[in-house]
Design a protein around this motif. Structure first.
Motif, PDB file in Angstrom:
ATOM      1  N   PHE A   1      -9.174  -3.758   0.767  1.00 35.00           N
ATOM      2  CA  PHE A   1      -8.515  -2.521   0.351  1.00 35.00           C
ATOM      3  C   PHE A   1      -9.556  -1.693  -0.396  1.00 35.00           C
ATOM      4  O   PHE A   1     -10.001  -2.080  -1.484  1.00 35.00           O
ATOM      5  CB  PHE A   1      -7.317  -2.818  -0.551  1.00 35.00           C
ATOM      6  CG  PHE A   1      -6.350  -3.820   0.018  1.00 35.00           C
ATOM      7  CD1 PHE A   1      -5.248  -3.392   0.732  1.00 35.00           C
ATOM      8  CD2 PHE A   1      -6.557  -5.189  -0.151  1.00 35.00           C
ATOM      9  CE1 PHE A   1      -4.347  -4.321   1.267  1.00 35.00           C
ATOM     10  CE2 PHE A   1      -5.671  -6.113   0.368  1.00 35.00           C
ATOM     11  CZ  PHE A   1      -4.561  -5.682   1.092  1.00 35.00           C
TER      12      PHE A   1
ATOM     13  N   ILE B   1      -7.674   0.548   4.443  1.00 35.09           N
ATOM     14  CA  ILE B   1      -7.471  -0.884   4.584  1.00 35.09           C
ATOM     15  C   ILE B   1      -8.033  -1.354   5.924  1.00 35.09           C
ATOM     16  O   ILE B   1      -7.829  -0.708   6.959  1.00 35.09           O
ATOM     17  CB  ILE B   1      -5.956  -1.241   4.462  1.00 35.09           C
ATOM     18  CG1 ILE B   1      -5.754  -2.758   4.582  1.00 35.09           C
ATOM     19  CG2 ILE B   1      -5.122  -0.501   5.482  1.00 35.09           C
ATOM     20  CD1 ILE B   1      -4.334  -3.186   4.251  1.00 35.09           C
TER      21      ILE B   1
ATOM     22  N   CYS C   1       0.831  -1.212   0.000  1.00 27.60           N
ATOM     23  CA  CYS C   1       0.000   0.000   0.000  1.00 27.60           C
ATOM     24  C   CYS C   1       0.861   1.257   0.000  1.00 27.60           C
ATOM     25  O   CYS C   1       0.589   2.210  -0.746  1.00 27.60           O
ATOM     26  CB  CYS C   1      -0.926  -0.015   1.216  1.00 27.60           C
ATOM     27  SG  CYS C   1      -2.216  -1.273   1.153  1.00 27.60           S
TER      28      CYS C   1
ATOM     29  N   PHE D   1      -3.900   7.718   2.732  1.00 27.27           N
ATOM     30  CA  PHE D   1      -3.920   6.316   3.146  1.00 27.27           C
ATOM     31  C   PHE D   1      -4.250   6.234   4.626  1.00 27.27           C
ATOM     32  O   PHE D   1      -3.656   6.925   5.447  1.00 27.27           O
ATOM     33  CB  PHE D   1      -2.556   5.674   2.862  1.00 27.27           C
ATOM     34  CG  PHE D   1      -2.430   4.272   3.392  1.00 27.27           C
ATOM     35  CD1 PHE D   1      -3.338   3.283   3.014  1.00 27.27           C
ATOM     36  CD2 PHE D   1      -1.404   3.931   4.265  1.00 27.27           C
ATOM     37  CE1 PHE D   1      -3.227   1.994   3.490  1.00 27.27           C
ATOM     38  CE2 PHE D   1      -1.290   2.643   4.742  1.00 27.27           C
ATOM     39  CZ  PHE D   1      -2.206   1.667   4.362  1.00 27.27           C
TER      40      PHE D   1
ATOM     41  N   LEU E   1      -3.635  -1.577  -7.074  1.00 25.19           N
ATOM     42  CA  LEU E   1      -3.917  -0.317  -6.377  1.00 25.19           C
ATOM     43  C   LEU E   1      -3.563   0.886  -7.255  1.00 25.19           C
ATOM     44  O   LEU E   1      -4.288   1.889  -7.267  1.00 25.19           O
ATOM     45  CB  LEU E   1      -3.143  -0.272  -5.059  1.00 25.19           C
ATOM     46  CG  LEU E   1      -3.599  -1.267  -3.986  1.00 25.19           C
ATOM     47  CD1 LEU E   1      -2.649  -1.239  -2.791  1.00 25.19           C
ATOM     48  CD2 LEU E   1      -5.023  -0.949  -3.540  1.00 25.19           C
TER      49      LEU E   1
END
Length: 461
Positions: free
Chosen positions: A386, A377, A316, A334, A356
């Motif tokens: 995700f 997440i 990620c 994030f 992603l």
């Protein structure tokens, strides 16, 4: 053929049943008519010579029938030179036209017996016997409803049951025959339905054991599969070759552009902007070729995707780093709801990064230039999820499945000015996620935004 045979069998059965019924009832009525016949003959014997000479009038017939009392729908009548006279029971049960018909059928029949309306519930048996006085005296006619006889009802029920059993047996036989006949067709249909572009080499159907009627069709099908396999191989080879051949000059072009941008401090602003656009387009084309190469490898069963434990948090962070560099104008945030470091999943780290990247890149393309893209997440005991959330145009509900197909885009959704889409990104994501044993899905509302969800199995390692 089986249905026709069933109809013929029932017709024959019906004819045999009517013949049996006629014989059976003829014998029964021959015995039962004796009692009323004796009563009438006794009255004839008591007539004087003069009365016998003047016999018979309708009044005489009524006198002969006066002492006869029958039950259960049975009736008698006399038909002679004076006409037709029915007993009281017959008058109550039948009209004069029907009684005349009974008399005609019984007296004209060779064995003086007739079945009337045999196929209906009003069926009757009629028996005629000459009276002892001769043809001038007339005939005694005995009438009996068929379905009031207990034995006949039992026989009728037995016949009905036998016909039902026959029909059921024929239906079962037909079902078994159809199952046997259609089994090869179902087998062929099942095999044809499983034919895919990546399994044409196993799609040929062997002719051994197949019915002779199907073999010409199967031979043509096998020839068609062979032609398709050759075409598919040529197409795959072309896509793979083009992808390989184009990537090398694109890498060289991109390298020179980066070198000029990094070393030419006094470069004109317009030239620098043009080089940045060229670098961006080279990068986009390189990604498109990479997608085509992945699809080509997948079609040729050459794509290697790992299924092993890996730290998905690192993937990620890598995806965020790459997309922030590629799309500096958008805020890409994030957030981790798991609060677990490391967070282990089953799959391929590089494939997850690519998935992603594709989702975040799509979110940027279909959102406002300064909008925020969220990567979130979380997980449970079995899976890790995700979520890539944007606040863009959204996708119509009837288009949510279509967008995961190759070269397909949602109708009514437009890209930002200057951006383009090959229609491969989401199909790549779906292919890579399924190769890792995961899945991809989307929830969207037009005018609000979309949330794409990647799901991978959680690792206990």
């Amino acid at each position: 053929m089986i249905v026709a045979q069933s109809g013929i069998s029932l017709a024959i059965s019906g004819a045999l049943w009517e013949n049996f019924t006629s014989r059976f009832l003829g014998s029964v009525l021959s015995r039962q008519i004796l009692s009323p016949l004796n009563l009438v003959d006794n009255k004839l014997d008591l007539l004087s010579a003069q009365e016998a000479m003047e016999c018979c009038t309708k009044d005489d017939y009524r006198n002969f029938l006066a002492g006869i009392h029958l039950a259960d729908g049975k009736a008698v009548m006399i038909s002679g030179s004076a006409g037709l006279v029915a007993g009281k029971g017959a008058q109550a049960l039948y009209d004069s036209a029907r009684l005349r018909e009974f008399a005609r059928l019984a007296t004209e029949s060779q064995n003086r017996f007739a079945l009337v309306d045999f196929r209906s519930d009003d069926a009757v048996a009629v028996k005629s016997v000459n009276l002892s006085g001769g043809s001038e005296t007339g005939s005694l006619i005995y009438i009996r409803p068929i379905y009031s006889m207990s034995l006949f009802n039992a026989l009728s029920r037995a016949r009905l049951i036998s016909e039902i059993v026959l029909m059921l047996s024929l239906v079962v036989l037909l079902a078994v025959a159809l199952t046997y006949i259609l089994r090869p067709l179902r087998s062929v249909r099942s095999r044809i339905s499983k034919v895919q572009l990546n399994n044409l080499d196993t799609a040929l159907i062997p002719l051994d054991g197949q019915p002779l009627e199907l073999q010409p069709i199967l031979m043509e099908f096998n020839r068609m599969v062979s032609r398709l396999e050759i075409s598919a191989q040529n197409q795959k080879q072309f896509a793979s070759t083009i992808s390989h051949e184009f990537r090398t000059p694109l890498t060289v072009i991109s390298g020179f552009i980066q070198s000029v941008l990094n070393r030419a401090d006094n470069l004109d602003v317009n030239y620098r902007e043009s080089l940045l656009i060229a670098d961006k387009e080279a990068f986009r084309l390189n990604r498109m070729l990479s997608d085509l190469l992945d699809l080509s490898r997948a079609d040729n069963n050459q794509l290697k995707v790992l299924r092993e434990p890996f730290d998905c948090l690192l993937s990620c962070h890598e995806a965020i780093r790459l997309t922030q560099f590629a799309f500096p104008d958008n805020r890409i945030i994030f957030s981790d709801a798991s609060h677990v470091d490391p967070l282990m999943a089953i799959g391929d780290s590089d494939c997850l990064v690519k998935c992603l990247e594709n989702l975040i890149g799509n979110a940027v393309k279909y959102s406002e230039k300064s909008s925020t893209i969220n990567l979130h997440i979380n997980g449970d005991d079995r899976c890790i999820y995700f979520n890539v959330q944007d606040h863009g145009q959204g996708i119509p509900l009837d288009q949510c499945d279509l967008i995961f197909e190759r070269f397909q885009r949602a109708e009514g959704v437009s890209l930002r000015r200057g951006d383009s889409s090959s229609g491969l990104g989401l199909s790549i994501v779906k292919m890579l996620m399924e190769s890792m044993g995961g899945s991809v899905g989307v929830q969207s509302e037009v005018g609000v935004g979309s949330c794409f969800t990647l799901t991978l199995q959680r690792s206990d390692v």
